[in-house]
Design an enzyme around this catalytic site. Structure first.
Site, PDB file in Angstrom:
ATOM      1  N   SER A 276     -50.987  34.253  12.716  1.00 17.29           N
ATOM      2  CA  SER A 276     -50.855  34.017  14.404  1.00 17.29           C
ATOM      3  C   SER A 276     -52.229  34.717  14.904  1.00 17.29           C
ATOM      4  O   SER A 276     -52.589  35.511  14.434  1.00 17.29           O
ATOM      5  CB  SER A 276     -49.685  34.895  14.739  1.00 17.29           C
ATOM      6  N   GLU A 289     -44.459  22.842   7.863  1.00 13.69           N
ATOM      7  CA  GLU A 289     -44.179  22.298   9.181  1.00 13.69           C
ATOM      8  C   GLU A 289     -45.076  21.230   9.550  1.00 13.69           C
ATOM      9  O   GLU A 289     -44.265  20.011  10.207  1.00 13.69           O
ATOM     10  CB  GLU A 289     -44.457  23.520  10.275  1.00 13.69           C
TER      11      GLU A 289
END
Ligand code: ARG
Length: 461
Positions: A276, A289
């Site tokens: 992140s 994902e």
């Protein structure tokens, strides 16, 4: 160079030209186009439709174009309308007038669908072998995890314990069906359309069987109008690839869930994870994902072509030119996703202890207790009710069924005896599911053998 200037007085409008050109995407069909043209030219020479010397010069010219494209000497650019125009232009620049004889007894309508079929035949086979790679990875994990136990879920609630190998093999069989579908699509695609010409066939004495043999097609199309207007093979391919992606997305969804701290069943290798920009602690399952998300793209490609084809009268229409970007996009997406997912899956770490600990939670052995009573003659519906009450008391007192004292259990049903506790373990629960296709270790070992045979039983088309 335009293939059709004769009738026109004015040059095309620039934006209209941009709209109608397909070269920027169909240039990836250069090899299929050239190989198809070589077979056509050879047939024209053989059948005496053009001079043998012209045919030879055309074939040499096409071969030089192919090798120059492949070595990078001849870049695939120019303001040509499509790949067919490009090849014919370069050919004529190279060999002169003979080049102008190549398009005898042929139309771009049958030529483009020939190219598309050759492309699909090749790519369906590549996709199938990439699916097989994923199956192999699933099988490898299955072999080492026959006795690894995890919770099986229904409604995303703990249901019954299952073997991890069993769970992974469920995906193996989905992908097996995908490969069967791809194979069937391959066989329906394996039909030569060339010789249909624009739509009606041709007045020249062509030999379609010869072209089919040279290009390796199993048969020739029966109807020239169907040949140029059919895109079923594109749609079938897109459907097959959508199913592959749908299965991929389900697998990825599980991997995303399983890698969440709340589950903690798996950990992705760093090479297949991302961080992140703000939260330093994060390790995100981006590969899973994005792979899950890509299903939308491929299903969209299928919808695109379904919508294009709906309501088109016979025979060829330029609408069909729009099939190619969707097809290419789906193939590219599936190949990339399968390659990366295979790496991510292969390097996944399974947390066997976490899985095992979770597998007995939330009264996952309640069915085992009911089955125990049934074996002692209690009707299943009654046993279900008895165990349901025991579960209710367990919830109230914060205990699992195996934590009850024998007298407490006997208060629910006198048929319960001391041997019940041996059954109230996740290992016993899994071991007793011995029905065909069940999750017991022997059945799973059997299943692995069948999967091994199935994997090699279908050769990639
Ligand atoms: N670029 C066209 C396609 O992809 C090739 C066939 C064109 N035929 C025609 N009559 N405009 O479908």
């Amino acid at each position: 160079m335009k293939l059709w200037g004769g009738r026109f007085e004015n040059d095309p409008d620039a934006a209209a030209q941009e709209l109608t050109r397909s070269f920027l995407f169909d240039r990836r069909l250069y090899r299929h186009d050239i190989v198809g043209s070589i077979a056509h030219a050879r047939m024209l020479g053989q059948c005496g439709i053009i001079e043998k010397t012209d045919s030879d010069r055309i074939i040499d010219g096409l071969q030089s174009i192919l090798s120059d494209i492949e070595s990078g000497v001849l870049p695939l650019d120019g303001d040509d309308e499509d790949i067919h125009s490009f090849v014919e232009r370069v050919l004529t620049e190279r060999i002169g007038e003979s080049g102008g004889r190549l398009h005898t007894a042929r139309s771009r309508n049958d030529q483009v669908v020939l190219d598309a079929r050759l492309y699909v035949l090749e790519q369906v086979s590549v996709c199938s072998s990439r699916v097989a790679d994923l199956q192999r990875t699933l099988l490898n994990h299955a072999r080492t995890n026959v006795e690894t136990i995890l919770p099986g879920f229904t409604h995303l609630q703990h249901a019954q314990p299952v073997s991890l190998a069993h769970h992974l093999l469920a995906y193996f069989w989905m992908f097996q069906r995908d490969r069967e579908r791809l194979r069937e699509t391959h066989s329906r695609t394996n039909v030569l359309p060339l010789g249909a010409a624009a739509l009606a066939g041709t007045s020249f004495p062509i030999d379609r069987q010869m072209v089919a043999r040279e290009l390796g097609f199993a048969k020739v199309s029966e109807n020239s109008m169907d040949a140029v207007s059919d895109r079923d093979f594109v749609l079938e391919t897109l459907f097959d690839l959508s199913m592959v992606m749908l299965h991929v997305s389900r697998l990825c969804e599980e991997l995303v869930l399983w890698s969440a701290t709340e589950f903690g069943f798996v950990e992705f290798d760093d090479r297949f994870s991302t961080g992140s920009s703000i939260m330093p602690q994060k390790k995100n399952p981006d590969v899973a994902e994005i792979s899950r998300g890509k299903v939308g793209r491929v299903v969209g490609d299928l919808m695109t072509v379904l919508t294009i084809m709906k309501g088109l009268p016979l025979a060829y229409h330029s609408d069909m030119q729009e099939d190619k970007e969707a097809l290419f996009d789906a193939v590219d997406t599936v190949l990339l996703v399968l390659t990366v997912l295979n790496g991510a899956l292969g390097s996944l770490t399974f947390q066997a202890n976490v899985m095992r600990d979770a597998s007995g939670q939330n009264y996952a052995l309640a069915t085992d207790l009911a089955d125990y009573l049934v074996q002692r003659g209690v009707p299943f519906r009654e046993a279900h009710g008895v165990v349901g009450k025991a579960v209710r008391m367990g919830i109230a007192s914060g205990r699992d069924l195996a934590e009850f004292r024998l007298e407490e259990l006997r208060a629910f049903h006198p048929g319960i005896e001391d041997d019940v506790f041996a059954l109230l373990t996740v290992e016993s629960s899994v071991a007793t599911r011995r029905s065909e296709g069940g999750t017991s270790p022997e059945r799973v070992v059997q299943q692995i053998k069948k999967a091994e045979l199935a994997l090699t039983g279908i050769a990639d088309p």
